[in-house]
Write an enzyme that holds these catalytic residues in place. Structure first.
Site, mmCIF file in Angstrom:
data_model
loop_
_atom_site.group_PDB
_atom_site.id
_atom_site.type_symbol
_atom_site.label_atom_id
_atom_site.label_comp_id
_atom_site.label_asym_id
_atom_site.label_seq_id
_atom_site.Cartn_x
_atom_site.Cartn_y
_atom_site.Cartn_z
ATOM 1 N N ALA A 61 0.817 -1.219 0.000
ATOM 2 C CA ALA A 61 0.000 0.000 0.000
ATOM 3 C C ALA A 61 0.853 1.273 0.000
ATOM 4 C CB ALA A 61 -0.941 -0.011 1.205
ATOM 5 N N ASN A 77 3.406 -2.582 9.514
ATOM 6 C CA ASN A 77 2.004 -2.575 9.106
ATOM 7 C C ASN A 77 1.672 -1.244 8.427
ATOM 8 O OD1 ASN A 77 -0.898 -2.588 9.104
ATOM 9 N ND2 ASN A 77 -0.826 -4.110 10.738
ATOM 10 N N HIS A 166 0.632 -15.585 7.765
ATOM 11 C CA HIS A 166 1.343 -14.469 8.406
ATOM 12 C C HIS A 166 0.841 -14.256 9.826
ATOM 13 C CE1 HIS A 166 -2.408 -12.450 7.299
ATOM 14 N NE2 HIS A 166 -2.080 -11.453 8.112
ATOM 15 N N HIS A 301 -1.835 -18.944 23.824
ATOM 16 C CA HIS A 301 -3.269 -19.270 23.806
ATOM 17 C C HIS A 301 -3.714 -19.514 22.371
ATOM 18 C CE1 HIS A 301 -4.127 -18.054 27.944
ATOM 19 N NE2 HIS A 301 -3.484 -16.922 27.761
HETATM 20 O O1 LIG Z 1 -5.003 -5.970 11.137
HETATM 21 P P1 LIG Z 1 -6.007 -6.756 10.335
HETATM 22 O O2 LIG Z 1 -5.582 -8.172 10.096
HETATM 23 O O3 LIG Z 1 -6.388 -6.055 9.063
HETATM 24 O O4 LIG Z 1 -7.332 -6.791 11.226
HETATM 25 C C1 LIG Z 1 -7.743 -7.856 12.026
HETATM 26 O O5 LIG Z 1 -6.961 -7.964 13.219
HETATM 27 C C2 LIG Z 1 -7.010 -6.848 14.110
HETATM 28 C C3 LIG Z 1 -6.207 -7.186 15.339
HETATM 29 O O6 LIG Z 1 -6.717 -8.307 16.020
HETATM 30 C C4 LIG Z 1 -8.451 -6.477 14.458
HETATM 31 O O7 LIG Z 1 -8.455 -5.252 15.156
HETATM 32 C C5 LIG Z 1 -9.307 -6.332 13.206
HETATM 33 O O8 LIG Z 1 -10.661 -6.113 13.589
HETATM 34 C C6 LIG Z 1 -9.194 -7.600 12.367
HETATM 35 O O9 LIG Z 1 -9.967 -7.498 11.202
#
Ligand SMILES: O=P(O)(O)O[C@H]1O[C@H](CO)[C@@H](O)[C@H](O)[C@H]1O
Ligand SMILES: O=P(O)(O)O[C@H]1O[C@H](CO)[C@@H](O)[C@H](O)[C@H]1O
Lengths: 351, 351
Positions: A61, A77, A166, A301
């Site tokens: 992105a 991220n 991942h 967990h």
């Molecule tokens: O970061 P991602 O994979 O896009 O998002 C996912 O994991 C996150 C962390 O558990 C959550 O907050 C999001 O609701 C979920 O869709």
């Protein structure tokens, strides 16, 4: 009056890691299900998709191009929930309107260059590489952060938005709610009983065997006595270990092996790539690195949502959100089911 | 350094009802979503289906035939998680393997004889009848039970397995986790501040207006400062009220009206029958009826899962389960969106 039978008679069980109770109503499994069916996970994911931002060579992105990686691959991220430099909301708030600063960093780690593979189908040496990178992350980010949360959301049912294998790591300058609770509970137990809670717990479970799913020389996987999710498990070292980087080379190989065995059983349960959220809890880091944290025991967990089949999940809704967590089979029943499953992966068997 | 802006800068907010924190990272809304899409709720439910066990005249799982009811209709849950007579698991357990007896009763209440109607489309007088039955339930079951949890799971996305409009009540001889937490938090606040927490909170929110969704003479609906779910709301009386049966006739009519307005806005948000879990929290009952419970204030929680559209929900998974709850828009943004919606139901407008 009939004798108490946990499979027939609802009761409460205490979760000593969260200081709360779970309602076990195993007779509820008899109720028919006419509600929502999950879509089973896709089975024909392409090994390489140039439009998937997690694949080797793809553009992400932020415009960066992924290297042509052949092991694990880590990057920041692109839509982080925690950033290093958010300004402070300020202090002096009314007790009903309290806020505080949150700072941190969010990374993503690909386990493998292929999109159509998962941990249970990877080679032990490849899983070992993932474990080494996890340990490195705790060292690297633990210095400046009180908590480094490594977690994997697997499967669309668990909010995972990319099928490429991942995990994520969100490191923060604060101790989040769950680890803060685990910190308090383990500290209290140690003070009262003179032994780390989960060291004692692993020993007792290994002896009882009733809730053990898989075990080896260094590790033990149980459906905990207080499990909330139908097939929830707790992965524990037998030795007292505070954090991932403390694991020896042998313990890491042994961890790779037990993870492969557990995750293969999970996939075999309903013959589907088993969705779950998993994550590591070790002693807090940052300024805690200098403190005595011997009440902690490293553990992972696993929280999988499926209840009865590849398409019928447990919903933690109304009563669970407003009153009390509730489960529909006993932890002993779940452990027995998992224990009895084969350790060859159904996909490998079939070819 | 830039000024703190809650829409741009992640921060933590304190939930004084649960003594925990929520991570607010509103900039996360910018991230694209390629994950699971919810199936929008079915739109052509038959008004009467003789095979639906909740319809008038149908046969239920236990062989009983429903009366030809024309208002609300109540019966005992055919697959109850709580039964009145479960034997005691016994005492004297190791601290890591604690259990205790759980006894109670589970009922189901149909709101209306039609399967193709929901609360926001019902007449105020019909909603008023539901409210009266809720109050009756607290009286009837509160005598022998410490906690009477009234809750509605609406929509397949919230684990509801029957489209017929209904709620459930699970009454127990114990105080479940969530009310036990609310009990402790409200008691502490009252001791420190001399006023019930939620009475003070409602007054301050009514004055600030920023998080108010709808209000009338007796009631106030806000997206609480500490909301976890994207469009979570808290429904509060302005007057200090301990339990549902304490509501006057006027307050009940006024509640029917504000529920209709709130639920209409919910449906209008994404032009879909809005899924949620909701439930009532009032002062505990049973032996608590004889105690001073003036630190309690009656309230209802609405927990809806949708985030961006009829098909994109918020997943409370990995980080949320293992570390800390996290939200992707500010409560103020959510309140503004809901506040600005029309109060005519989109289905009624269109015909
Ligand atoms: O970061 P991602 O994979 O896009 O998002 C996912 O994991 C996150 C962390 O558990 C959550 O907050 C999001 O609701 C979920 O869709
Ligand atoms: O009782 P129901 O509607 O069949 O079941 C639903 O609500 C219950 C109470 O919140 C949950 O335990 C179940 O997981 C959910 O599917």
């Amino acid at each position: 009056k009939p004798m108490f039978d946990p499979k027939e008679h609802q009761h409460l069980r205490y979760n000593p890691l969260r200081d709360s109770w779970v309602l076990v109503s195993a007779h509820r499994m008899k109720r028919p299900w006419k509600g929502q069916l999950e879509k089973p996970p896709e089975d024909n994911i392409p090994r390489h998709d140039p439009n998937n931002p997690l694949c080797p060579g793809s553009v992400r992105a932020n415009g960066e191009v992924n290297p042509d990686y052949d092991g694990t691959f880590m990057f920041e991220n692109d839509f982080p929930a925690l950033q290093p430099d958010a300004p402070d909301p300020g202090s002096d708030h009314h007790p009903l309107f309290q806020s505080k600063a949150a700072r941190g960093i969010c990374k993503v780690m690909c386990f493998h260059p292929w999109s159509d593979i998962t941990l249970p189908l990877m080679k032990p040496a490849e899983i070992r590489r993932v474990i080494d990178r996890w340990a490195d992350l705790i060292v690297e980010l633990g210095d400046a952060h009180a908590w480094v949360q490594i977690f994997e959301n697997k499967g669309a049912a668990m909010g995972c938005s990319n099928p490429h294998p991942h995990c994520q790591v969100w490191a923060s300058n604060f101790l989040p709610n769950e680890p803060a609770l685990a910190e308090r509970c383990q500290r209290d137990f140690m003070q009262k009983r003179g032994e780390p809670m989960l060291v004692q717990y692993a020993r007792m479970e290994a002896q009882a065997q009733e809730r053990v799913v898989v075990e080896n020389e260094h590790w033990l996987v149980v459906v905990p006595y207080w499990a909330t999710w139908p097939f929830q498990t707790l992965l524990l070292p037998r030795r007292h270990v505070l954090r991932l980087p403390d694991l020896t080379a042998q313990e890491r190989d042994s961890l790779a092996s037990i993870m492969k065995r557990l995750l293969t059983k999970y996939d075999n349960l309903f013959e589907v790539s088993f969705p779950y959220s998993m994550g590591w809890h070790g002693a807090p880091t940052g300024s805690y690195l200098k403190e005595d944290m011997s009440h902690w025991q490293l553990h992972a967990h696993y929280y999988p949502p499926l209840l009865r089949s590849a398409t019928i999940r447990k919903f933690m809704v109304g009563y669970e959100m407003l009153a009390n967590e509730q489960r529909d089979l006993t932890p002993e029943q779940a452990a027995e089911q998992l224990r009895n499953l084969r350790e060859e992966h159904y996909k490998v068997e079939k070819t």
